[in-house]
Design an enzyme around this catalytic site. Structure first.
Site, PDB file in Angstrom:
ATOM      1  N   LYS A 116       0.803  -1.335  -0.002  1.00  0.00           N
ATOM      2  CA  LYS A 116      -0.157  -0.222  -0.023  1.00  0.00           C
ATOM      3  C   LYS A 116       0.731   1.224  -0.038  1.00  0.00           C
ATOM      4  O   LYS A 116       0.599   2.265  -0.531  1.00  0.00           O
ATOM      5  CB  LYS A 116      -0.791   0.078   1.191  1.00  0.00           C
ATOM      6  N   GLU A 200      -2.672   7.348   8.050  1.00  0.00           N
ATOM      7  CA  GLU A 200      -3.278   7.906   7.084  1.00  0.00           C
ATOM      8  C   GLU A 200      -4.509   8.812   8.012  1.00  0.00           C
ATOM      9  O   GLU A 200      -4.855   8.343   9.055  1.00  0.00           O
ATOM     10  CB  GLU A 200      -4.379   7.206   6.348  1.00  0.00           C
ATOM     11  N   HIS A 235     -14.466  -4.827   9.262  1.00  0.00           N
ATOM     12  CA  HIS A 235     -13.673  -4.462   8.129  1.00  0.00           C
ATOM     13  C   HIS A 235     -13.987  -5.767   6.847  1.00  0.00           C
ATOM     14  O   HIS A 235     -13.380  -5.516   5.809  1.00  0.00           O
ATOM     15  CB  HIS A 235     -12.293  -4.330   8.009  1.00  0.00           C
ATOM     16  N   ARG A 292      -7.536  -8.234  -8.778  1.00  0.00           N
ATOM     17  CA  ARG A 292      -8.197  -9.751  -8.641  1.00  0.00           C
ATOM     18  C   ARG A 292      -9.460  -9.248  -9.093  1.00  0.00           C
ATOM     19  O   ARG A 292     -10.071  -8.239  -9.129  1.00  0.00           O
ATOM     20  CB  ARG A 292      -8.017 -10.434  -7.778  1.00  0.00           C
TER      21      ARG A 292
END
Lengths: 508, 164
Positions: A116, A200, A235, A292
């Site tokens: 990431k 973040e 999540h 994917r």
């Protein structure tokens, strides 16, 4: 075009891919672990090869064994499905090295997106909007404190190699940062073998909206509209829909164009998904790219009329995309429910076991992508997704109506499932009005309610139970349970279920 | 036949007879117009007055469960003729059982037999479907007995250990 495709997966997605193969005259090869011989994907296959023990590391994650089967079976391509090896760059590279076509992006594109922090760096260069924070792993607590102070609390700590919520921590204030950083690092280290963590700015109660892209090997890249994936628990996505109730044509075009830019920046080919966080002012920020096919791809298929798996196969075989961006349009509305083997009354604990009874819905606008059948034992070794129930209609309202109706027809006996949760979601006024975000399920009081029985449902159940006993309990299934120790704790259904039934009865 | 049926806190007295295909049904002394067709083992199409219900029935680790659509209740049926009193929840002199919350595999045992533990202390870890779940001590006390080993496969409701 390929003659034979090895499907390196199991469950509903393996069945889904095999169906796509069979529709265009391609033979399908299954691989299976020792507990999966009776699994549905083996039953759908033309050829099937055992590849080892129940543990994924010995079977579905074993690159050497899978490539060996590809060679022995003469498969000319491998479809990885989702999960398992689908985003493993080493696997994609190994396929290429051994002359088998990998149906997906190149190893290089996967590497560019797999970390990431690396993805953030290349997106920064491509001018893609993303959530403020660091694009590199944190070096020290002091650095973390400085960055957090600069972008402002609350902040989110995230694992660079992350996924599925592992290694993620929400931090509200400086005092919490030290402990959270240590926890996130050790969790990431344990889950991914990589303790790299970055920061973040936390967007509170965002929506999670993603754009499907398709890119061929001739430089053409298109976006296929968005999927609204905000309904999540721990999540993990629970329900997805297309289009999103908050995205209009202009926002769709802007998000789509950014997604195409992201794909170009990574030299991306085949199907991929660009995930965005959307704040309450409808600003969208790049989150990550999934390299994917997604679990929730059917909702895009239903509103675009395309078969994404067949397009993946054609792209991997070198064909150009058979349409341009302006040929695409979104028709109607589709919603997917992920049916998991888990117990809503017991904190959503996994519930593997034998499926003693199964009734699946049908009728207008209903699609089921299932990996189960009656009499099959759901193994404890893999993830709990049993099937996907997808409703499609000309409007969101019609899709919701069809799904609610289909859920009332759906019955899975022997194991616990989260089916009842969907009836509750679909009946919720906020959901129906399109007012929801990623915090929706945690905020709803009915999520955890458990209480006592109600008059109406109890009477029906009492009479039914007696009748089952008179009928001899359907092959001994029901017996008079006098003095059975199993009945020490007679529990009632949760009150929201009962209340729901009462509402249904009034409506009838 | 007369059945005593317990659902949650509520008890029902059900009289059921089937003669030449006709049901006669009294619930708590009230006559109810009822008929039912057994669709297949475990599935019943039930009519009460003119209301239709699709009913499924299953035996689970936790007991008997009756499903009416997506609603379900746990049901205890007792035939009064064989009634010997309801079994009481066992309290076995302060010994508490550690129960498996889900089927799965015991991946770790965190304490030794004989160890002193606090209430809420982790005793062992059960894993299923990629989810690990720590099973915690129901009370403060001594781990009297560990009934499973690492690597063992367990079912929901199995007794894993005793804490006294």
């Amino acid at each position: 075009m390929f003659k034979k495709i090895l499907v390196a997966n199991r469950g509903e997605i393996a069945v889904r891919v095999m169906r796509a193969c069979h529709e265009i005259g391609i033979a399908a090869v299954a691989v299976y672990s020792e507990v999966d011989r009776p699994a549905l994907h083996v039953r759908h296959a033309d050829e099937a090869y055992p590849i080892g023990g129940a543990a994924s590391s010995e079977s579905y994650l074993n690159i050497e064994k899978i490539l060996d089967v590809a060679k022995r079976s003469g498969a000319d391509a491998i479809h990885p499905g989702y999960g398992f090896l689908s985003e493993n760059a080493r696997f994609a590279q190994s396929c290429a090295d051994s002359g088998v076509n990998f149906i997906g992006p190149t190893a290089a594109a996967m590497r560019a997106m797999g970390s990431k922090t690396k993805a953030r760096q290349s997106m920064e260069r491509a001018g893609v909007p993303f959530v403020p924070g660091t694009s590199r792993g944190l070096e020290s607590l002091q650095q973390a404190e400085e960055v957090s102070a600069r972008i402002g609390y609350p902040i989110m700590l995230k694992a660079a190699a992350g996924g599925g919520g592992k290694g993620m921590r929400l931090v509200h204030a400086r005092e919490e940062l030290k402990a959270a950083l240590e926890e996130a690092r050790s969790e990431a280290e344990r889950a991914f073998g990589d303790g790299e963590v970055y920061i973040e700015k936390a967007i509170i109660d965002p929506r999670h909206i993603e754009i499907q892209v398709l890119a061929d090997e001739h430089g053409n890249t298109v976006y296929l509209g968005e999927r609204e994936c905000s309904l999540q628990r721990r999540h993990q996505k629970v329900l997805e829909e297309a289009p999103s109730p908050v995205v209009d044509a202009d926002m769709r075009r802007r998000m789509g164009e950014v997604a195409v830019r992201v794909a170009h920046a990574a030299n991306y080919t085949n199907a991929g998904t660009v995930e965005f966080l959307v704040d309450q002012a409808k600003n969208f920020y790049f989150l990550e790219m999934n390299t994917r096919l997604q679990v929730e791809h059917p909702v895009t298929e239903l509103v675009t009329g395309l078969d994404l798996v067949q397009l993946q196969i054609r792209i991997a075989a070198g064909e150009p995309l058979p349409f341009a961006q302006e040929d695409l349009s979104i028709r109607g509305h589709a919603i997917e429910c992920r049916i998991y083997a888990e117990d809503p009354e017991n904190n959503y604990m996994p519930s593997p076991g034998k499926i003693t009874s199964l009734a699946e819905p049908g009728g207008p606008g209903i699609r089921i992508d299932s990996g189960i059948y009656e009499g099959w034992t759901v193994p404890m070794d893999y993830d709990p997704l049993l099937a996907k129930l997808i409703g499609h209609g000309s409007s969101r309202e019609q899709a919701i109506g069809r799904l609610s109706r289909a859920i009332s027809e759906y019955f899975v006996g022997g194991i616990k499932t989260n089916l009842a949760l969907f009836r509750r979601i679909l009946a919720d006024p906020d959901y129906n009005a399109g007012r929801f975000d990623t915090g929706f399920l945690d905020r709803k009081p009915w999520r955890k309610e458990t209480a006592c029985a109600s008059e109406g449902i109890g009477e029906v159940a009492a009479i039914a139970a007696g009748m089952f006993t008179v009928f001899g309990g359907g092959n001994g299934e029901a017996r008079v349970a006098a003095n059975s120790p199993a009945n020490q704790s007679v529990q009632a259904a949760s009150s929201w279920k009962v209340a729901g039934r009462r509402e249904a009865l009034r409506g009838a | 036949m007369i059945y005593e049926i317990a659902i949650g806190e509520k008890n029902y007295r059900l009289e059921l007879d089937r003669a030449s295909g006709q049901w006669s049904c009294r619930l708590d002394g009230r006559s109810v117009e009822a008929d039912a067709v057994l669709i297949r083992p475990g599935t019943l199409s039930l009519r009460l007055a003119n209301m239709c219900y699709e009913v499924n029935y299953e035996r689970l680790a936790g007991g008997l469960r009756v499903w009416i659509g997506q609603d379900s209740v746990n049901v205890e049926i007792r035939d009064p003729r064989s009634l010997r009193g309801r079994s009481r929840p066992g309290d076995e002199h302060g010994v508490k059982k550690l129960i498996a919350p889900m089927p799965g595999k015991v991946v770790r045992i965190l304490v030794e037999q004989g160890a002193q533990v606090e209430a809420g202390a982790g005793i062992l870890v059960v894993e299923a479907m990629k989810m690990q779940n720590e099973v915690k001590s129901p009370k403060k006390g001594r781990v009297q007995k560990l009934l499973v080993r690492q690597g063992a496969t367990v079912n929901a409701g199995d007794v894993l250990a005793m804490v006294e």
